[in-house]
Enzyme design. Structure first.
Site, PDB file in Angstrom:
ATOM      1  CE  LYS A  46      -4.115  -1.697  -0.338  1.00 18.08           C
ATOM      2  NZ  LYS A  46      -5.019  -1.356  -1.441  1.00 18.08           N
ATOM      3  CB  SER A 274      -3.419 -11.361   1.853  1.00 17.93           C
ATOM      4  OG  SER A 274      -2.279 -10.531   1.932  1.00 17.93           O
TER       5      SER A 274
HETATM    6  N1  PMP Z   1      -3.146  -8.081   1.416  1.00 19.92           N
HETATM    7  C1  PMP Z   1      -3.118  -7.218   2.435  1.00 19.92           C
HETATM    8  C2  PMP Z   1      -2.441  -7.632   3.703  1.00 19.92           C
HETATM    9  C3  PMP Z   1      -3.752  -5.976   2.317  1.00 19.92           C
HETATM   10  O1  PMP Z   1      -3.748  -5.105   3.347  1.00 19.92           O
HETATM   11  C4  PMP Z   1      -4.405  -5.648   1.102  1.00 19.92           C
HETATM   12  C5  PMP Z   1      -5.132  -4.354   0.979  1.00 19.92           C
HETATM   13  N2  PMP Z   1      -6.402  -4.371   1.611  1.00 19.92           N
HETATM   14  C6  PMP Z   1      -4.415  -6.585   0.064  1.00 19.92           C
HETATM   15  C7  PMP Z   1      -3.752  -7.788   0.256  1.00 19.92           C
HETATM   16  C8  PMP Z   1      -5.179  -6.382  -1.220  1.00 19.92           C
HETATM   17  O2  PMP Z   1      -4.755  -5.311  -2.012  1.00 19.92           O
HETATM   18  P1  PMP Z   1      -5.792  -4.527  -2.914  1.00 19.92           P
HETATM   19  O3  PMP Z   1      -6.576  -3.606  -2.017  1.00 19.92           O
HETATM   20  O4  PMP Z   1      -4.942  -3.768  -3.876  1.00 19.92           O
HETATM   21  O5  PMP Z   1      -6.697  -5.500  -3.598  1.00 19.92           O
END
Ligand code: PMP
Length: 326
Positions: A46, A274
């Site tokens: 991010k 994730s």
């Molecule tokens: N993994 C983590 C740990 C995140 O904080 C995020 C953002 N919410 C994502 C994946 C997914 O990214 P995006 O919002 O670009 O889909």
């Protein structure tokens, strides 16, 4: 591959150009490579949108000099925006549902931001409503709105996608990424499909999440522990374009949790749930390309490991599955 070989003027210059590393669990015939986004100064993917969105918004005047951003966030976005806001002279207020990790909230405060908590049961929808209410009563305040702002996608189209392709000399068969806002996947996918319209594009979400329903799959909504990806209300996911996506792969919490631990033990990756979900989905796609079940223009798969497990130690990410708070 990193270009950071010379002294840099600011942490903002250290955003991006993260390493792309082989995932050893993938087949040799179709290797998977993952972008290690914890190498960013705020330690997650991010940071890319924090820097890119705030710079563009200051440039086009959407955000006044010395203005305030108010953003609903699960945490990493707050840290990414806070790193950029601090260096660009912008005030930052983040609205975070209570259940998200305390480590992230501490880091946002350390970077000079204000954190407002909303009840967990109100979900991201509740945080979004509260952020708009705060912005309405604050002078010079805007809500960047990562869930609907096309600059979120653009940040990855301009940086993450090209970096992957540079590192792999343009030979990418499939791109795979977890979807929270879907900014990461959409930006990479747009870039990938421009390079080769046959690139296989895969979205990843936890079991219980509803992105798959946007591709016509019949999935049941349920709670999940994997943090940062997935959705319970697809009306908030305005950036996700099902037309760009070939398939949505769902990963069970139990499998993601086991993969977090395997990635650390066997591959030396201190990544969170994730990333583990992305790893499993990417390896599965690679095996299907190898077996001729998926057509892809090249024998390789690129994915993203969005952040580090250190951010979730208090939730027992390295403990047993039942006591993992997710
Ligand atoms: N993994 C983590 C740990 C995140 O904080 C995020 C953002 N919410 C994502 C994946 C997914 O990214 P995006 O919002 O670009 O889909």
């Amino acid at each position: 591959m990193t270009t950071h070989r010379e002294p840099l003027a600011s942490v903002l210059d250290a955003v991006g150009e993260t390493p792309l590393v082989r995932v050893h669990a993938s087949p040799d015939e179709v290797p998977v490579y993952a972008k290690l986004e914890s190498f960013n100064p705020g330690a997650s993917v991010k940071d890319r949108i924090g820097k890119y969105m705030l710079e563009r918004m200051l440039e086009d005047g959407t955000l006044p000099e010395g203005g305030t951003i108010v953003e609903p966030t699960a945490g990493n976005t707050g840290i990414g925006f806070a790193v950029a806001a601090g260096q660009l002279g912008v005030e930052a207020v983040f609205v975070v549902p209570e259940r998200f990790s305390v480590e992230k909230q501490q880091l946002m405060r350390a970077l000079g931001a204000t954190v407002v908590n909303t009840p967990s049961e109100d979900g991201m929808g509740g945080a979004i409503d509260r952020a708009h209410a705060i912005a309405a009563e604050t002078d010079g305040a805007v809500v960047p709105q990562q869930f609907s702002n096309p600059l979120n996608v653009e940040a990855h189209y301009a940086t993450t996608g090209p970096e992957m392709y540079d590192a792999l000399d343009g030979e990418v068969g499939a791109v795979v990424a977890g979807c929270g806002t879907a900014g990461t996947l959409m930006g990479i996918a747009e870039y990938a499909l421009e390079q080769n319209p046959d690139t296989h594009v895969v979205a990843v979400e936890p079991e219980g999440s509803l992105y798959a329903t946007l591709k016509g799959d019949d999935e049941e909504e349920d709670a999940y522990k994997t943090e940062g990806i997935g959705t319970h209300d697809t009306s908030t996911n305005e950036l996700f374009d099902p037309e760009l996506v070939d398939e949505v792969v769902q990963i069970a919490d139990r499998d993601a949790h086991a993969e977090v631990q395997r990635l650390a033990r066997e591959e030396g990756h201190l990544v969170a749930s994730s990333a583990a979900a992305a790893s499993l989905a990417a390896c599965d796609v690679a095996e299907r390309i190898r077996d001729g079940e998926v057509d892809a223009p090249h024998d390789s798969v690129a994915t993203v490991f969005p952040d580090s497990s250190e951010r979730y130690l208090s939730k027992g990410i390295y403990g047993d599955f039942e006591s993992w708070e997710g």
